[in-house]
Scaffold this active site. Structure first.
Site, short mmCIF file in Angstrom:
data_model
loop_
_atom_site.label_atom_id
_atom_site.label_comp_id
_atom_site.label_asym_id
_atom_site.label_seq_id
_atom_site.Cartn_x
_atom_site.Cartn_y
_atom_site.Cartn_z
N HIS A 62 0.88 -1.18 0.00
CA HIS A 62 0.00 0.00 0.00
C HIS A 62 0.91 1.23 0.00
O HIS A 62 1.70 1.42 0.93
CB HIS A 62 -0.91 -0.01 1.23
CG HIS A 62 -1.91 -1.12 1.20
ND1 HIS A 62 -2.20 -1.91 2.29
CD2 HIS A 62 -2.68 -1.59 0.18
CE1 HIS A 62 -3.12 -2.81 1.95
NE2 HIS A 62 -3.42 -2.64 0.67
N GLU A 221 0.95 -5.20 10.92
CA GLU A 221 0.32 -3.87 10.95
C GLU A 221 0.98 -3.13 12.11
O GLU A 221 0.81 -3.50 13.27
CB GLU A 221 -1.18 -4.00 11.18
CG GLU A 221 -1.92 -4.69 10.03
CD GLU A 221 -2.12 -3.77 8.82
OE1 GLU A 221 -1.79 -2.57 8.90
OE2 GLU A 221 -2.62 -4.28 7.80
ZN LIG Z 1 -1.51 -1.90 4.21
#
Ligand SMILES: [Zn+2]
Length: 337
Positions: A62, A221
């Site tokens: 991302h 994360e």
């Molecule tokens: Zn991500």
């Protein structure tokens, strides 16, 4: 023209799509750098044998999740300049350079929904082409791995929203394989003790390498996504130091696994957005891992009603803005292994 050397900045070259003048060049301490593709660099350690572990570190899948990119780039810099010795065979990937350059999560389609062959269903998107490139590079890297070595993949992310547990990992679905408890203890050494154990195949990068390259793979994360230069990198020191210990061959003995030291969850079911009538009854800023009271109506969609049961369930990745037919959140519950 000179070979690329210590002054060659792989991150800048990745963003600007400028391949190096040579495909292979020496770094400090006998490490060899091999340019594979835009954003994909292989680092070969000076000592290589059948037990040299293979590690894939990916970030920027991302494009706006900048802190992991800064962490990975710092590690690369220190290997290049001889401040960090390299004891593993390393493949470093900056996942989505065009989205990184644009400061966007993605340009055409969420890339972490396009692995495990899903890219073939969205051939016109830029992310599909890139996902296929990353899959091929990962497969080639692990295909050559000797049998006796560990195969590890850490895909580094930051989340769109805040989280009750600031850092957490997602363990892809393993089918018949058992959880690697040593990996969980390694996570603990990186200050990550909250783990979602996925219960079904997914189109994520870690599911792909876990399933097809037999890696121990984890999606990490690591906090909230912020623009370049606005990250408080001290919040990422746990993973930064754990990766540096791993790459430099410092294998300190880890304590044995015990459920009590972790918050383990399993995915219970997905909230699926079937139609434009989908309504999510959580406020926009709701944090990941927010507890759902027994009986609370989480979402409704025409005649489908999603209701919380038992008081131990929590919400993960709520996002009512996804397209119809896609996952608008995951309901999770505590589990022990
Ligand atoms: Zn991500």
């Amino acid at each position: 023209m000179n070979q690329p050397s210590l002054s060659y900045d792989f991150l800048t070259a990745t963003l600007q799509d400028q391949p190096p003048v040579a495909r292979e060049w020496p770094l400090a301490n006998g490490v060899t750098a091999r340019w594979r593709e835009r954003g994909i660099l292989e680092l070969v350690p000076p000592q290589l044998d059948d037990h040299t572990d293979r590690v894939l570190i990916s970030c920027g899948v991302h494009g706006n999740e900048t802190a992991p990119i800064e962490v990975a780039n710092g590690i690369l810099r220190d290997i290049e300049q001889g401040r960090l010795p390299l004891a593993v065979h390393l493949l470093l990937m900056f996942g989505n350079p065009d989205a990184m350059q644009a400061g966007e999560r993605y340009l055409d389609y969420d890339m972490n929904r396009l692995f495990n062959g899903q890219h073939a269903k969205h051939p016109a998107t830029r992310e599909a082409q890139r996902a296929a490139v990353l899959e091929n590079a990962a497969a080639a890297f692990f295909e050559q791995a000797p049998n006796g070595c560990q195969r590890l993949h850490y895909d580094l992310h930051t989340a769109i929203r805040g989280s009750v547990f600031e850092r957490f990992a997602i363990y892809p679905y393993l089918h018949e394989r058992d959880y690697n408890r040593e990996q969980l203890c390694w996570l603990e050494s990186a200050d990550i003790t909250t783990v979602l154990l996925h219960s079904q195949p997914a189109a994520t990068f870690t599911y792909y390498t876990s399933r097809h390259c037999q890696t121990d793979a984890l999606t990490l994360e690591l906090g909230k996504a912020r623009p370049f230069g606005q990250n408080d990198l001290s919040r990422f020191e746990g993973i930064n130091q754990a990766l540096r210990r791993l790459l430099s061959g410092q294998r300190d003995p880890l304590p044995a696994f015990a459920n009590e030291r972790f918050q383990l969850f399993r995915a219970k079911y997905d909230l699926v957005k079937h139609s434009d009538q989908f309504r999510l009854y959580l406020h926009d800023q709701v944090e990941n891992f927010t507890l759902l009271e027994d009986g609370f109506v989480i979402a409704e969609d025409q005649d489908v009603r999603y209701q919380a049961h038992g008081g131990n369930e929590r919400i993960l990745f709520p996002n009512p803005k996804v397209g119809n037919g896609l996952r608008a959140g995951i309901v999770i519950e505590p589990v022990a292994i």
